[in-house]
Design an enzyme around this catalytic site. Structure first.
Site, PDB file in Angstrom:
ATOM      1  N   CYS A   1     -16.458   1.489   0.524  1.00  0.00           N
ATOM      2  CA  CYS A   1     -15.163   0.644   0.819  1.00  0.00           C
ATOM      3  C   CYS A   1     -14.797   0.571   2.117  1.00  0.00           C
ATOM      4  O   CYS A   1     -13.990  -0.264   2.763  1.00  0.00           O
ATOM      5  CB  CYS A   1     -13.873   0.778   0.028  1.00  0.00           C
ATOM      6  SG  CYS A   1     -13.340   2.609   0.261  1.00  0.00           S
TER       7      CYS A   1
ATOM      8  N   ARG B   1       0.905  -1.204   0.096  1.00  0.00           N
ATOM      9  CA  ARG B   1      -0.055   0.076   0.013  1.00  0.00           C
ATOM     10  C   ARG B   1       1.053   1.268  -0.043  1.00  0.00           C
ATOM     11  O   ARG B   1       1.557   1.401   0.862  1.00  0.00           O
ATOM     12  CB  ARG B   1      -0.795  -0.078   1.287  1.00  0.00           C
ATOM     13  CG  ARG B   1      -1.688   1.423   1.438  1.00  0.00           C
ATOM     14  CD  ARG B   1      -2.803   1.277   2.368  1.00  0.00           C
ATOM     15  NE  ARG B   1      -4.008   0.538   1.965  1.00  0.00           N
ATOM     16  CZ  ARG B   1      -5.205   0.502   2.321  1.00  0.00           C
ATOM     17  NH1 ARG B   1      -5.540   1.376   3.508  1.00  0.00           N
ATOM     18  NH2 ARG B   1      -5.867  -0.092   1.985  1.00  0.00           N
TER      19      ARG B   1
ATOM     20  N   HIS C   1      -7.339   0.892  -6.581  1.00  0.00           N
ATOM     21  CA  HIS C   1      -7.536  -0.294  -5.362  1.00  0.00           C
ATOM     22  C   HIS C   1      -8.393  -1.582  -5.879  1.00  0.00           C
ATOM     23  O   HIS C   1      -9.215  -1.763  -5.510  1.00  0.00           O
ATOM     24  CB  HIS C   1      -8.235   0.548  -4.385  1.00  0.00           C
ATOM     25  CG  HIS C   1      -8.458  -0.140  -2.901  1.00  0.00           C
ATOM     26  ND1 HIS C   1      -7.599  -1.236  -2.416  1.00  0.00           N
ATOM     27  CD2 HIS C   1      -9.078   0.106  -1.862  1.00  0.00           C
ATOM     28  CE1 HIS C   1      -7.758  -1.487  -1.054  1.00  0.00           C
ATOM     29  NE2 HIS C   1      -8.661  -0.525  -0.818  1.00  0.00           N
TER      30      HIS C   1
ATOM     31  N   ASP D   1     -17.174   7.231  -1.825  1.00  0.00           N
ATOM     32  CA  ASP D   1     -15.814   6.922  -0.854  1.00  0.00           C
ATOM     33  C   ASP D   1     -15.681   8.359  -0.268  1.00  0.00           C
ATOM     34  O   ASP D   1     -16.452   9.331  -0.639  1.00  0.00           O
ATOM     35  CB  ASP D   1     -14.722   6.437  -1.621  1.00  0.00           C
ATOM     36  CG  ASP D   1     -13.683   6.143  -0.928  1.00  0.00           C
ATOM     37  OD1 ASP D   1     -13.773   5.878   0.200  1.00  0.00           O
ATOM     38  OD2 ASP D   1     -12.637   6.134  -1.826  1.00  0.00           O
TER      39      ASP D   1
ATOM     40  N   GLN E   1     -10.166  -4.055  -3.463  1.00  0.00           N
ATOM     41  CA  GLN E   1     -11.450  -3.533  -3.045  1.00  0.00           C
ATOM     42  C   GLN E   1     -12.261  -4.046  -4.056  1.00  0.00           C
ATOM     43  O   GLN E   1     -13.607  -4.624  -3.819  1.00  0.00           O
ATOM     44  CB  GLN E   1     -11.448  -2.022  -2.804  1.00  0.00           C
ATOM     45  CG  GLN E   1     -12.708  -1.409  -2.423  1.00  0.00           C
ATOM     46  CD  GLN E   1     -12.951  -2.025  -0.956  1.00  0.00           C
ATOM     47  OE1 GLN E   1     -11.959  -1.701   0.078  1.00  0.00           O
ATOM     48  NE2 GLN E   1     -14.081  -2.361  -0.577  1.00  0.00           N
TER      49      GLN E   1
ATOM     50  N   ARG F   1     -13.433  -8.936   1.588  1.00  0.00           N
ATOM     51  CA  ARG F   1     -12.091  -8.569   1.369  1.00  0.00           C
ATOM     52  C   ARG F   1     -11.422  -9.812   1.525  1.00  0.00           C
ATOM     53  O   ARG F   1     -10.579 -10.299   1.039  1.00  0.00           O
ATOM     54  CB  ARG F   1     -11.634  -7.514   2.042  1.00  0.00           C
ATOM     55  CG  ARG F   1     -12.250  -6.098   1.740  1.00  0.00           C
ATOM     56  CD  ARG F   1     -11.770  -5.491   0.531  1.00  0.00           C
ATOM     57  NE  ARG F   1     -10.320  -5.735   0.554  1.00  0.00           N
ATOM     58  CZ  ARG F   1      -9.633  -4.472   0.935  1.00  0.00           C
ATOM     59  NH1 ARG F   1      -9.986  -3.660   1.503  1.00  0.00           N
ATOM     60  NH2 ARG F   1      -8.242  -4.537   0.791  1.00  0.00           N
TER      61      ARG F   1
HETATM   62  N1  NVA Z   1     -10.009   6.412  -1.567  1.00  0.00           N
HETATM   63  C1  NVA Z   1      -9.694   6.070  -0.066  1.00  0.00           C
HETATM   64  C2  NVA Z   1      -9.693   4.495   0.023  1.00  0.00           C
HETATM   65  C3  NVA Z   1      -9.420   4.074   1.385  1.00  0.00           C
HETATM   66  C4  NVA Z   1      -9.678   2.742   1.615  1.00  0.00           C
HETATM   67  C5  NVA Z   1      -8.298   6.493   0.109  1.00  0.00           C
HETATM   68  O1  NVA Z   1      -7.444   6.469  -0.815  1.00  0.00           O
HETATM   69  O2  NVA Z   1      -7.865   7.047   1.309  1.00  0.00           O
HETATM   70  N1   CP Z   2     -11.266  -0.540   2.383  1.00  0.00           N
HETATM   71  C1   CP Z   2      -9.905  -0.463   2.710  1.00  0.00           C
HETATM   72  O1   CP Z   2      -9.046  -0.510   2.055  1.00  0.00           O
HETATM   73  O2   CP Z   2      -9.863  -0.216   4.221  1.00  0.00           O
HETATM   74  P1   CP Z   2      -8.452  -0.050   4.849  1.00  0.00           P
HETATM   75  O3   CP Z   2      -7.979   1.401   4.508  1.00  0.00           O
HETATM   76  O4   CP Z   2      -8.964  -0.088   6.374  1.00  0.00           O
HETATM   77  O5   CP Z   2      -7.334  -1.265   4.744  1.00  0.00           O
END
Ligand code: NVA
Ligand code: CP
Length: 306
Positions: free
Chosen positions: A260, A104, A131, A220, A134, A288
């Site tokens: 998500c 990540r 992502h 989101d 997801q 997930r």
């Molecule tokens: N769009 C959000 C998703 C978090 C799971 C982010 O990138 O922070």
């Molecule tokens: N939806 C998702 O990826 O959640 P986290 O940021 O908690 O991993």
């Protein structure tokens, strides 16, 4: 044999994804029946986090343990990754000590460079652009609840972020339509989204029109991780892009609501929607785990003869 990675949704074909969903169903059923399935005994997943996570960390770590393997957590703060070690060098070393890596991070370029120097499969656990894990779980959840997603309409309300881009890639693979509504200045960038064309999505100035007759409404956060400096400005710009009960009322009567997570009630979604009858967010979050177990199995063992 080239190594198979999962860096963006379109890395997998429709056939591979259908296979993964069949495996997800089987793995979930076995898990729910408390039947042990340890195909990844002695295998190690390394998880590298440059941003926060609850679901992604937990689902990969628990999933790897449930498949008989082990998972190791690294973050930027207390590893050499945060002290300027080149990502190419990190990839060489980490991939000699493990069987699969999940990352990540910020720009997609970072994970692409890592994968280019890795001896083992690399999974995108979220980048600024995508992502894919997801949306793997989200589409599995849709199919589980409603059947095939082909030809259906998904309404995306809010920011054209990593999750939105991945829905758009998935629409091309599974042949469904996305109705996107973003505030002015936050529109989809097709090249950044990695799209082949513009056939599978339509942009709407009015979020109510995007949601009209949709089979699934999803949104989101207004401010994704890494963009915190824009938070106040985004709160103003996105104020009219909340999924509320009026918006769900113009979607199909059996429309699903997905998010998500983590969610901000009163910002991108009203509490009455996320906690209401259309919402499948907890099933979505649980899936997930099951979908990523199928992904890990596929990347490490290939197709299992059934
Ligand atoms: N769009 C959000 C998703 C978090 C799971 C982010 O990138 O922070
Ligand atoms: N939806 C998702 O990826 O959640 P986290 O940021 O908690 O991993």
């Amino acid at each position: 044999m080239p190594i198979k990675h999962f860096l963006q949704f379109k890395d997998f074909t429709r056939d591979e994804l259908d296979y993964l969903f069949a495996r997800t169903r089987w793995i979930k059923t076995e898990f729910k029946a408390y039947r042990r399935y340890w195909p990844l005994a002695d295998r190690t997943l390394v998880m590298i986090f440059e941003k926060a996570s609850t679901r992604t960390r937990l689902s990969f770590e628990a999933g790897m343990q449930q498949l008989g393997g082990a998972a190791i957590y690294l973050n930027t703060r207390d590893s050499q990754l945060g002290r300027g070690e080149p990502v190419e060098d990190a990839a060489q070393v980490i991939s000699r000590m493990s069987d699969v890596v999940m990352i990540r991070t910020f720009e997609q370029d970072i994970i692409e460079r890592f994968a280019g120097h890795s001896r083992v499969p690399v999974i995108n656990g979220l980048t600024n652009e995508y992502h894919p894990c997801q949306i793997l779980a989200d589409i599995y959840t849709y199919i589980e609840q409603r059947g095939s997603i082909q030809g259906k309409t998904v309404a995306w309300i809010g920011d054209s972020n990593n999750v939105c881009n991945t829905w758009l890639q998935a629409a091309e693979v599974f042949d469904f339509n996305v109705h996107v509504s973003t505030p002015p200045g936050y529109e989809v960038e097709p090249e950044r989204a990695g799209l082949y064309g513009t056939d599978h999505y339509e942009e709407f100035a009015d979020p109510m029109e995007a949601a009209r007759d949709a089979d699934l409404v999803t949104t989101d956060v207004w401010t994704s991780m890494g963009f915190e400096a824009e938070n106040e400005e985004r709160k103003r710009d996105f104020a009219d892009w909340q999924v509320d009960e009026d918006m769900m009322a113009v979607a199909k009567s059996d429309a699903l609501f997905m998010h998500c997570l983590p969610a901000h009630r009163g910002e991108e979604v009203a509490a009455a929607v996320i906690d209401g009858p259309h919402s499948v967010v907890w099933e979505e979050a649980e899936n997930r785990l099951h979908a990523q177990k199928a992904l890990l199995e596929y990347l490490l063992l290939g197709r299992i003869a059934s």
